[in-house]
Design a protein around this motif. Structure first.
Motif, PDB file in Angstrom:
ATOM      1  N   ASN A 218       0.805  -1.219   0.000  1.00 20.57           N
ATOM      2  CA  ASN A 218       0.000   0.000   0.000  1.00 20.57           C
ATOM      3  C   ASN A 218       0.842   1.275   0.000  1.00 20.57           C
ATOM      4  O   ASN A 218       0.300   2.366   0.074  1.00 20.57           O
ATOM      5  CB  ASN A 218      -0.920   0.006   1.226  1.00 20.57           C
ATOM      6  CG  ASN A 218      -1.858  -1.189   1.240  1.00 20.57           C
ATOM      7  OD1 ASN A 218      -2.397  -1.558   0.200  1.00 20.57           O
ATOM      8  ND2 ASN A 218      -2.059  -1.799   2.407  1.00 20.57           N
ATOM      9  N   CYS A 219       2.154   1.115  -0.082  1.00 22.65           N
ATOM     10  CA  CYS A 219       3.040   2.278  -0.019  1.00 22.65           C
ATOM     11  C   CYS A 219       3.070   3.001  -1.369  1.00 22.65           C
ATOM     12  O   CYS A 219       3.190   2.355  -2.417  1.00 22.65           O
ATOM     13  CB  CYS A 219       4.455   1.851   0.363  1.00 22.65           C
ATOM     14  SG  CYS A 219       5.605   3.235   0.574  1.00 22.65           S
ATOM     15  N   PRO A 220       2.956   4.330  -1.376  1.00 19.68           N
ATOM     16  CA  PRO A 220       2.967   5.069  -2.645  1.00 19.68           C
ATOM     17  C   PRO A 220       4.343   5.183  -3.285  1.00 19.68           C
ATOM     18  O   PRO A 220       4.467   5.634  -4.421  1.00 19.68           O
ATOM     19  CB  PRO A 220       2.433   6.449  -2.250  1.00 19.68           C
ATOM     20  CG  PRO A 220       2.829   6.599  -0.822  1.00 19.68           C
ATOM     21  CD  PRO A 220       2.741   5.222  -0.219  1.00 19.68           C
ATOM     22  N   GLY A 221       5.384   4.793  -2.547  1.00 19.35           N
ATOM     23  CA  GLY A 221       6.727   4.898  -3.104  1.00 19.35           C
ATOM     24  C   GLY A 221       7.390   6.202  -2.717  1.00 19.35           C
ATOM     25  O   GLY A 221       7.051   6.828  -1.719  1.00 19.35           O
ATOM     26  N   VAL A 222       8.362   6.624  -3.534  1.00 18.93           N
ATOM     27  CA  VAL A 222       9.120   7.839  -3.235  1.00 18.93           C
ATOM     28  C   VAL A 222       8.667   8.970  -4.144  1.00 18.93           C
ATOM     29  O   VAL A 222       8.154   8.736  -5.241  1.00 18.93           O
ATOM     30  CB  VAL A 222      10.638   7.589  -3.411  1.00 18.93           C
ATOM     31  CG1 VAL A 222      11.154   6.675  -2.321  1.00 18.93           C
ATOM     32  CG2 VAL A 222      10.940   7.001  -4.778  1.00 18.93           C
ATOM     33  N   PRO A 223       8.838  10.217  -3.704  1.00 21.33           N
ATOM     34  CA  PRO A 223       8.331  11.345  -4.485  1.00 21.33           C
ATOM     35  C   PRO A 223       9.141  11.675  -5.730  1.00 21.33           C
ATOM     36  O   PRO A 223       8.638  12.336  -6.636  1.00 21.33           O
ATOM     37  CB  PRO A 223       8.372  12.505  -3.487  1.00 21.33           C
ATOM     38  CG  PRO A 223       9.445  12.128  -2.514  1.00 21.33           C
ATOM     39  CD  PRO A 223       9.373  10.637  -2.400  1.00 21.33           C
ATOM     40  N   SER A 224      10.396  11.249  -5.788  1.00 19.41           N
ATOM     41  CA  SER A 224      11.225  11.603  -6.941  1.00 19.41           C
ATOM     42  C   SER A 224      10.689  10.959  -8.210  1.00 19.41           C
ATOM     43  O   SER A 224      10.255   9.804  -8.218  1.00 19.41           O
ATOM     44  CB  SER A 224      12.671  11.157  -6.708  1.00 19.41           C
ATOM     45  OG  SER A 224      12.735   9.763  -6.514  1.00 19.41           O
ATOM     46  N   VAL A 225      10.718  11.735  -9.289  1.00 22.23           N
ATOM     47  CA  VAL A 225      10.192  11.244 -10.556  1.00 22.23           C
ATOM     48  C   VAL A 225      11.094  10.132 -11.099  1.00 22.23           C
ATOM     49  O   VAL A 225      12.301  10.118 -10.872  1.00 22.23           O
ATOM     50  CB  VAL A 225      10.081  12.400 -11.576  1.00 22.23           C
ATOM     51  CG1 VAL A 225      11.467  12.927 -11.949  1.00 22.23           C
ATOM     52  CG2 VAL A 225       9.329  11.960 -12.816  1.00 22.23           C
ATOM     53  N   CYS A 226      10.507   9.208 -11.817  1.00 19.78           N
ATOM     54  CA  CYS A 226      11.274   8.177 -12.520  1.00 19.78           C
ATOM     55  C   CYS A 226      11.480   8.687 -13.942  1.00 19.78           C
ATOM     56  O   CYS A 226      10.542   8.714 -14.742  1.00 19.78           O
ATOM     57  CB  CYS A 226      10.509   6.849 -12.528  1.00 19.78           C
ATOM     58  SG  CYS A 226      11.358   5.514 -13.422  1.00 19.78           S
ATOM     59  N   ASP A 227      12.677   9.154 -14.254  1.00 22.56           N
ATOM     60  CA  ASP A 227      12.941   9.712 -15.580  1.00 22.56           C
ATOM     61  C   ASP A 227      13.730   8.706 -16.410  1.00 22.56           C
ATOM     62  O   ASP A 227      14.760   8.195 -15.973  1.00 22.56           O
ATOM     63  CB  ASP A 227      13.674  11.052 -15.484  1.00 22.56           C
ATOM     64  CG  ASP A 227      14.939  10.977 -14.641  1.00 22.56           C
ATOM     65  OD1 ASP A 227      15.065  10.037 -13.833  1.00 22.56           O
ATOM     66  OD2 ASP A 227      15.803  11.866 -14.787  1.00 22.56           O
ATOM     67  N   ILE A 228      13.225   8.418 -17.596  1.00 20.04           N
ATOM     68  CA  ILE A 228      13.851   7.424 -18.463  1.00 20.04           C
ATOM     69  C   ILE A 228      13.799   7.911 -19.909  1.00 20.04           C
ATOM     70  O   ILE A 228      13.141   8.888 -20.242  1.00 20.04           O
ATOM     71  CB  ILE A 228      13.165   6.044 -18.362  1.00 20.04           C
ATOM     72  CG1 ILE A 228      11.743   6.109 -18.933  1.00 20.04           C
ATOM     73  CG2 ILE A 228      13.158   5.530 -16.944  1.00 20.04           C
ATOM     74  CD1 ILE A 228      11.110   4.735 -19.079  1.00 20.04           C
ATOM     75  N   GLN A 229      14.504   7.183 -20.772  1.00 15.19           N
ATOM     76  CA  GLN A 229      14.432   7.418 -22.205  1.00 15.19           C
ATOM     77  C   GLN A 229      13.277   6.580 -22.749  1.00 15.19           C
ATOM     78  O   GLN A 229      13.435   5.410 -23.062  1.00 15.19           O
ATOM     79  CB  GLN A 229      15.751   7.001 -22.881  1.00 15.19           C
ATOM     80  CG  GLN A 229      16.948   7.828 -22.507  1.00 15.19           C
ATOM     81  CD  GLN A 229      17.001   9.146 -23.266  1.00 15.19           C
ATOM     82  OE1 GLN A 229      16.095   9.466 -24.041  1.00 15.19           O
ATOM     83  NE2 GLN A 229      18.053   9.912 -23.049  1.00 15.19           N
ATOM     84  N   LEU A 230      12.096   7.181 -22.840  1.00 10.98           N
ATOM     85  CA  LEU A 230      10.958   6.429 -23.375  1.00 10.98           C
ATOM     86  C   LEU A 230      11.188   6.007 -24.817  1.00 10.98           C
ATOM     87  O   LEU A 230      10.590   5.035 -25.296  1.00 10.98           O
ATOM     88  CB  LEU A 230       9.682   7.264 -23.283  1.00 10.98           C
ATOM     89  CG  LEU A 230       8.969   7.295 -21.927  1.00 10.98           C
ATOM     90  CD1 LEU A 230       7.713   8.149 -22.018  1.00 10.98           C
ATOM     91  CD2 LEU A 230       8.628   5.894 -21.438  1.00 10.98           C
ATOM     92  N   ASN A 231      12.068   6.707 -25.510  1.00 11.01           N
ATOM     93  CA  ASN A 231      12.368   6.323 -26.887  1.00 11.01           C
ATOM     94  C   ASN A 231      13.134   5.011 -26.973  1.00 11.01           C
ATOM     95  O   ASN A 231      13.296   4.457 -28.055  1.00 11.01           O
ATOM     96  CB  ASN A 231      13.144   7.445 -27.588  1.00 11.01           C
ATOM     97  CG  ASN A 231      12.277   8.649 -27.851  1.00 11.01           C
ATOM     98  OD1 ASN A 231      11.109   8.527 -28.205  1.00 11.01           O
ATOM     99  ND2 ASN A 231      12.825   9.846 -27.647  1.00 11.01           N
TER     100      ASN A 231
END
Length: 567
Positions: A218-231
Motif C-alpha cells: 500500500n506504499c505510494p513509493g518515493v516522491p522523486s520522478v522516474c525519468d527514463i528514455q521512453l524512446n
C-alpha cells in the motif's frame, strides 16, 4: 576555509569524510555532469537562439532598449546569443561560483564583456537600482531552469521572484510557455519498478510464495520522478489506454505562482486495461505564436519527426498509488498535484468523486522503507522471475539438510530462498538499520521471523556468539549493496568474505564463487555526448580551448554563430 564531503567507500562500504579546501577543483564534477550533453543539443540551442533573436526584435520594434536577464546562465551561452542578436545589455546570473568564473572567461574570450555582466549570486539575492547588481529591470527574461519533470530545478519559485523584483511587467520571455502532456498506460515492466510482486519458489515440499508486507503493497513509493528514455522503451512493453492530453501549461511572460495546486483532466480510455502508469513529457514554445517549438515527445507521438537525442531532458514515468481497472469509453478523471518542485498523480473513476479532486493529496512518501533501501532498478531486478530461478538452481546444487548459511547483501531475498530450499539454519548480515527493518518486515509477513536470524553488524565486527558458535558452510551474496555506485563496487562482497573468514567452515561453499570484469571498445551514436568536446554542426562553429587542455581539465565547448563556450 575547509569543507568535508561524505562519501561511501565502495571497497569497505564505510562512510568516509574527505577534507576539501577552497581550492577544490570542481571542473571534474562539472565535466561529469550533463553540461556537455546539453550543449550538444542542437535542437535546443537553435530553438533558443531563434526565440531570443525574435524577442530582441520585438522589443526593438517597440523602440525600447533590449535589456536581458539570463537566470542560471551556466557557460553564458544564452547571454552571448542575446548579445549577438542585438541586445543592448545582459545580466547573466549564476550561483555556482566555479561555473560563474568560467562564464566570465568565456564572455571575455568571445568579446562580449562590454555587453554582459556575470553576477555570481542566487537570483533571489540580486538587487536592482543605481547601486544594485542590475541598473534597471530587464524587459527580456531568458532562462533554462528545466529538468525532465520541468519544475524539479525550482523554475517556478525562480520565475515568481523574477517577475516580482527583476523584470518589467509584460516582459518578453524565452521560452514563452511550457506545456505538460500525459498519457495513461498499462505496463507490467514499468509497474515492476515500484511494487514487489509475489516470488514463486519451487521447493521439494511444494511451491512457496514470498509475499510483500502489506505496508509495502500500500506504499505510494518515493516522491522523486522516474525519468527514463521512453524512446528506448519497446512498444510491446506497454499498452496505451488513453490519448495524449494536455495536463497544464505555464506562461513565463506573466507572473508565475509556485504555491501548491492541482490540475484535472477528463480521459476516455481508448482500450480497457489496468491503469498503472502516467507517462509525461513537456514542450516549450520559444515565442508567443508557438512556431518555435522544442518538444520532448516520444517516438509514438511524433513518428515522422527526427528525434533529437537528449540525456539532460528525458520523459517521466509516474506510478499511480494503486492500479485501477478502466474500461474503453468510460470517463475517468486524472488529477495532477504539484508543489514547487515535483508533480504526482491520482486517478478517479466515479463521477460522484469529481468534486473531491480539489482536496489536496500529499506528495507520495515512502512509509515502508523498502523504497528507501531499493531503488527502482533494484525492485525491477527482484521482480525478475528468470533471475530468481537462476538463483534457485544454483542454491539447489549446494544446499544440504545440515547447511548453515550466511547471506551478505543489503535487503536480499536469498536468505528466504535458502530456507525454503532446505537449509538447516540461515543468517543474514545487514549493514544498516533500514535494511534490517525491511528484512524484518519481510520475514514477519512470511512467518519466518523465528527461522532466519538478522544480524545488524559490519562483516569485520561479526562475532561467533552472533552466529550461535556455528561455522558457516554456505556463504551467499547476490551481491547487492546500497553503497555501490558502479557495478564493480559490488566487489565489496570479496572484502566482506575476507572479513568473515574466521567464521567459515574449511569446506565452505561461496556463491558467487568468482567475478570477472569485461571491457570492450564501442562507438556510441549519441551517448558519447555526455562527456565529450562538441563537434561542428549547422549554425554552431565549435572549438576546444587549448588553455583548458594545458590545465588538464576535461574540455567541452559549444557555439552559436562563432560564440565558443567551454568549462
Amino acid at each position: 576555509m575547509k569543507t568535508f564531503c561524505g562519501r561511501a567507500n565502495p571497497t569497505t562500504g564505510a562512510m568516509e569524510w574527505l577534507e576539501e579546501d577552497e581550492n577544490y577543483d570542481y571542473h571534474q564534477e562539472i565535466a561529469r555532469s550533463r553540461y556537455a550533453d546539453m550543449l550538444h543539443d542542437k535542437d535546443r540551442n537553435v530553438k533558443y537562439y531563434q526565440g531570443i533573436r525574435a524577442a530582441v526584435s520585438r522589443v526593438k520594434e517597440r523602440g525600447e532598449k533590449a535589456i536581458v536577464l539570463d537566470i542560471g546562465t551556466g557557460t553564458g551561452l544564452l547571454s552571448m546569443m542575446a548579445a549577438s542578436a542585438g541586445a543592448d545589455f545582459c545580466y547573466a546570473i549564476e550561483v555556482f561560483k566555479p561555473m560563474a568564473n568560467a562564464a566570465v572567461k568565456i564572455v571575455e574570450k568571445n568579446g562580449f564583456s562590454d555587453k554582459i555582466k556575470v553576477i555570481n549570486k542566487h537570483s533571489t539575492e540580486v538587487t536592482v537600482g543605481p547601486d544594485g547588481d542590475m541598473q534597471c529591470r530587464a524587459n527580456i527574461l531568458v532562462t533554462e531552469l528545466f529538468d525532465t519533470e520541468l519544475i524539479g530545478e525550482g523554475a517556478l519559485p525562480t520565475y515568481e521572484h523574477a517577475h516580482k523584483h527583476l523584470v518589467q511587467e509584460g516582459c518578453e520571455a524565452v521560452p514563452h510557455r511550457a506545456t505538460v502532456y500525459v498519457q495513461l498506460v498499462e505496463s507490467k515492466r514499468m509497474w515492476s519498478w515500484n511494487k514487489l510482486f509475489p516470488v514463486h519458489v519451487e521447493a521439494e515440499d511444494g511451491e512457496k510464495i514470498i509475499v510483500s508486507p502489506s505496508e509495502m503493497e500500500n506504499c505510494p513509493g518515493v516522491p522523486s520522478v522516474c525519468d527514463i528514455q521512453l524512446n528506448q522503451m519497446p512498444s510491446n512493453d506497454f499498452t496505451v489506454l488513453s490519448d495524449v492530453v494536455t495536463m497544464f501549461s505555464v506562461d513565463f511572460s506573466k507572473p508565475v505562482k509556485s504555491a501548491s495546486t492541482y490540475y484535472r483532466v477528463q480521459l476516455q480510455p481508448v482500450k480497457s486495461g489496468k491503469a498503472q502508469i502516467v507517462l509525461s513529457w513537456w514542450d516549450i514554445d520559444m515565442d508567443p505564436s508557438g512556431k518555435i517549438n522544442c518538444t520532448m515527445a516520444p517516438y509514438w507521438v511524433k513518428p515522422t519527426s527526427a528525434l533529437q537525442w537528449r540525456d539532460h531532458w528525458m520523459q517521466c514515468v509516474y506510478f499511480l498509488p494503486n492500479e485501477e481497472s478502466v474500461f474503453q469509453g468510460e470517463n475517468v478523471y486524472l488529477t495532477a498535484y504539484r508543489d514547487e518542485y515535483s508533480v504526482w498523480y491520482k486517478l478517479q473513476k466515479a463521477r460522484e468523486e469529481e468534486n473531491k479532486a480539489d482536496v489536496h493529496v500529499e506528495s507520495p512518501v515512502c512509509r515502508c522503507q523498502a523504497h528507501l533501501l531499493w531503488n527502482r532498478p533494484r525492485i525491477g531486478e527482484l521482480n525478475d522471475q528468470n533471475r530468481t530461478c537462476q538463483y534457485i538452481k544454483s542454491l539447489m546444487k549446494v544446499l544440504k539438510t545440515d547447511s548453515v548459511c550466511l547471506c551478505i547483501s543489503d535487503g536480499s531475498l536469498l536468505p528466504v530462498l535458502a530456507h525454503y530450499l532446505g537449509a538447516k539454519q540461515v543468517f543474514t548480515l545487514e549493514n544498516s538499520a533500514v535494511s534490517c527493518s525491511v528484512m524484518g518486515k519481510f520475514l514477519k509477513a512470511n512467518h519466518l521471523e523465528d527461522k532466519i536470524k538478522i544480524i545488524e553488524v559490519r562483516p569485520e565486527l561479526l562475532t561467533s556468539s552472533q552466529l550461535e558458535d556455528k561455522k558457516i558452510s554456505v556463504l551467499l551474496g547476490e551481491p547487492f549493496f546500497t553503497t555501490s555506485l558502479l557495478p564493480w563496487h559490488n566487489l565489496y562482497f570479496w572484502y566482506a568474505r575476507t572479513a568473515v573468514t574466521m567464521h567459515l567452515a574449511s569446506d565452505v561453499t561461496v556463491l558467487p564463487q568468482s567475478a570477472s570484469l569485461h571491457v570492450m571498445i564501442v562507438e556510441f551514436q549519441d551517448l558519447w555526448r555526455i562527456r565529450s568536446p562538441c563537434g561542428t554542426c549547422e549554425g554552431f562553429d565549435v572549438q576546444t580551448m587549448d588553455d583548458m587542455i594545458k590545465e588538464r581539465k576535461e574540455p567541452w565547448s559549444s557555439s552559436v554563430d562563432g560564440i565558443s563556450s567551454y568549462c
